[in-house]
Design a protein around this motif. Structure first.
Motif, PDB file in Angstrom:
ATOM      1  N   ASP A 173      31.664  52.338 -52.323  1.00 26.68           N
ATOM      2  CA  ASP A 173      32.345  52.921 -51.155  1.00 26.68           C
ATOM      3  C   ASP A 173      32.218  52.021 -49.916  1.00 26.68           C
ATOM      4  OD1 ASP A 173      32.895  55.068 -52.795  1.00 26.68           O
ATOM      5  OD2 ASP A 173      31.466  56.437 -51.875  1.00 26.68           O
ATOM      6  N   ARG A 180      38.501  63.383 -56.383  1.00 23.83           N
ATOM      7  CA  ARG A 180      37.891  63.889 -57.623  1.00 23.83           C
ATOM      8  C   ARG A 180      38.961  64.470 -58.557  1.00 23.83           C
ATOM      9  NH1 ARG A 180      32.282  64.740 -57.693  1.00 23.83           N
ATOM     10  NH2 ARG A 180      31.285  63.918 -55.826  1.00 23.83           N
ATOM     11  N   ARG A 237      34.127  48.177 -50.816  1.00 25.94           N
ATOM     12  CA  ARG A 237      35.531  48.042 -51.237  1.00 25.94           C
ATOM     13  C   ARG A 237      36.369  47.482 -50.095  1.00 25.94           C
ATOM     14  NH1 ARG A 237      36.155  54.491 -51.185  1.00 25.94           N
ATOM     15  NH2 ARG A 237      36.640  54.688 -48.985  1.00 25.94           N
ATOM     16  N   ARG A 274      44.760  55.557 -52.524  1.00 27.08           N
ATOM     17  CA  ARG A 274      44.398  55.942 -51.158  1.00 27.08           C
ATOM     18  C   ARG A 274      45.636  56.289 -50.338  1.00 27.08           C
ATOM     19  NH1 ARG A 274      39.235  55.601 -50.804  1.00 27.08           N
ATOM     20  NH2 ARG A 274      39.331  56.420 -48.699  1.00 27.08           N
ATOM     21  N   ARG A 292      35.282  59.753 -46.133  1.00 24.83           N
ATOM     22  CA  ARG A 292      34.657  58.446 -45.897  1.00 24.83           C
ATOM     23  C   ARG A 292      35.408  57.653 -44.828  1.00 24.83           C
ATOM     24  NH1 ARG A 292      32.486  60.847 -49.235  1.00 24.83           N
ATOM     25  NH2 ARG A 292      31.108  60.204 -50.915  1.00 24.83           N
ATOM     26  N   ASP A 293      36.717  57.872 -44.741  1.00 28.18           N
ATOM     27  CA  ASP A 293      37.558  57.046 -43.861  1.00 28.18           C
ATOM     28  C   ASP A 293      38.436  57.900 -42.957  1.00 28.18           C
ATOM     29  OD1 ASP A 293      39.104  58.133 -45.871  1.00 28.18           O
ATOM     30  OD2 ASP A 293      40.427  56.389 -46.025  1.00 28.18           O
ATOM     31  N   ARG A 341      27.607  54.434 -56.086  1.00 27.70           N
ATOM     32  CA  ARG A 341      28.749  54.893 -55.281  1.00 27.70           C
ATOM     33  C   ARG A 341      28.666  54.375 -53.852  1.00 27.70           C
ATOM     34  NH1 ARG A 341      30.707  60.401 -54.807  1.00 27.70           N
ATOM     35  NH2 ARG A 341      28.767  61.360 -55.429  1.00 27.70           N
TER      36      ARG A 341
HETATM   37  O1   DC Z   1      32.483  63.391 -50.822  1.00 27.71           O
HETATM   38  P1   DC Z   1      32.534  63.255 -52.332  1.00 27.71           P
HETATM   39  O2   DC Z   1      31.234  62.860 -52.960  1.00 27.71           O
HETATM   40  O3   DC Z   1      33.133  64.454 -52.995  1.00 27.71           O
HETATM   41  O4   DC Z   1      33.561  62.037 -52.587  1.00 27.71           O
HETATM   42  C1   DC Z   1      33.829  61.574 -53.862  1.00 27.71           C
HETATM   43  C2   DC Z   1      34.245  60.112 -53.827  1.00 27.71           C
HETATM   44  O5   DC Z   1      35.549  60.020 -53.269  1.00 27.71           O
HETATM   45  C3   DC Z   1      33.367  59.171 -53.023  1.00 27.71           C
HETATM   46  O6   DC Z   1      32.414  58.507 -53.812  1.00 27.71           O
HETATM   47  C4   DC Z   1      34.327  58.176 -52.440  1.00 27.71           C
HETATM   48  C5   DC Z   1      35.649  58.858 -52.473  1.00 27.71           C
HETATM   49  N1   DC Z   1      36.170  59.245 -51.166  1.00 27.71           N
HETATM   50  C6   DC Z   1      36.831  58.274 -50.463  1.00 27.71           C
HETATM   51  O7   DC Z   1      36.906  57.134 -50.905  1.00 27.71           O
HETATM   52  N2   DC Z   1      37.411  58.570 -49.277  1.00 27.71           N
HETATM   53  C7   DC Z   1      37.332  59.811 -48.774  1.00 27.71           C
HETATM   54  N3   DC Z   1      37.921  60.083 -47.616  1.00 27.71           N
HETATM   55  C8   DC Z   1      36.619  60.820 -49.482  1.00 27.71           C
HETATM   56  C9   DC Z   1      36.029  60.505 -50.666  1.00 27.71           C
END
Ligand code: DC
Length: 221
Positions: free
Chosen positions: A183, A41, A186, A111, A130-131, A179
């Motif tokens: 997410d 963010r 991708r 990333r 997420r990962d 999203r």
């Molecule tokens: O958890 P969040 O909604 O604050 O995350 C915001 C965005 O960041 C989410 O849509 C995808 C990305 N994100 C990511 O790709 N990998 C992560 N480890 C954390 C977040």
């Protein structure tokens, strides 16, 4: 990998309750916590402030590599994120950032920069994203995947939006759907249940109940 491994990773989609659970767990265990989404963010906010074209992956990658991002990892203190020394915490959850963060987070070079920062920050911590368990810390023994049904996730995000500014439920629903899609689809580090992870459906659980389950899991072999 940087200085060390986290204690536990928590992954899952937006609105599953990861941030609250990760923070509460870290407070209970007296360890640090890292919200990796806040780093994506912060990069997104900076790109928007600078008027970047979000299709320009090269520019986004360079930006991510050059920014100095600092995050508060003490769960007993209020969340704080700084970009090049300036606090940006209160601006990270604006609808504009919600709408565009997945576009920035899908850029492989972005990333990589975030992954490097996470390696430095996460020793012994509760890390969420997420990962985390699938790509950034695949060797961690304890991994959680936190999910909830779509309506509950929208409801939680609506409540958060009320805290951070205002946004309509229809808009939040649309944003979560978009999203989720970006997410999950991708190419670089898509949202997946990490192998061997404990899956928790938090739809009918309080934050305390989610934390209880994770603590039990951490104490198991
Ligand atoms: O958890 P969040 O909604 O604050 O995350 C915001 C965005 O960041 C989410 O849509 C995808 C990305 N994100 C990511 O790709 N990998 C992560 N480890 C954390 C977040």
């Amino acid at each position: 990998m940087g200085s060390g491994s986290p204690l536990v990773t928590i992954d899952g989609p937006a609105g599953a309750g990861k941030s609250e659970a990760a923070r509460a767990l870290a407070r209970r265990l007296l360890v640090r916590y890292v919200d990796s989404g806040s780093i994506y963010r912060a990069i997104t906010l900076e790109a928007l402030d600078r008027g970047f074209d979000l299709d320009d992956t090269q520019a986004l990658q360079e930006l991510a590599a050059e920014l100095k991002i600092e995050v508060e990892t003490d769960p007993a203190k209020p969340p704080l994120v700084k970009v090049n020394g300036t606090p940006v915490t209160t601006r990270l959850r604006s609808p504009r950032v919600d709408e565009t963060v997945s576009l920035v987070a899908k850029v492989p070079g972005v990333r990589q920069a975030v992954t490097r920062l996470l390696w430095d920050l996460s020793q012994g911590a509760v890390v969420e994203g997420r990962d985390m368990g699938s790509v950034v810390f695949p060797g961690v023994r304890k991994k959680v995947f936190l999910d909830a049904n779509f309506e509950t996730r929208v409801e939680r995000r609506s409540r958060q939006a009320g805290d951070w500014g205002s946004d309509s439920t229809e808009h939040i629903e649309e944003d979560l759907r978009t999203r989720d899609e970006i997410d999950q689809l991708r190419e670089s580090a898509p949202l997946r249940i990490p192998q061997g992870a404990l899956v928790i459906d938090s739809t009918r659980l309080s934050v305390g109940e989610v934390v209880d389950r994770i603590v039990l899991y951490l104490n198991s072999k």
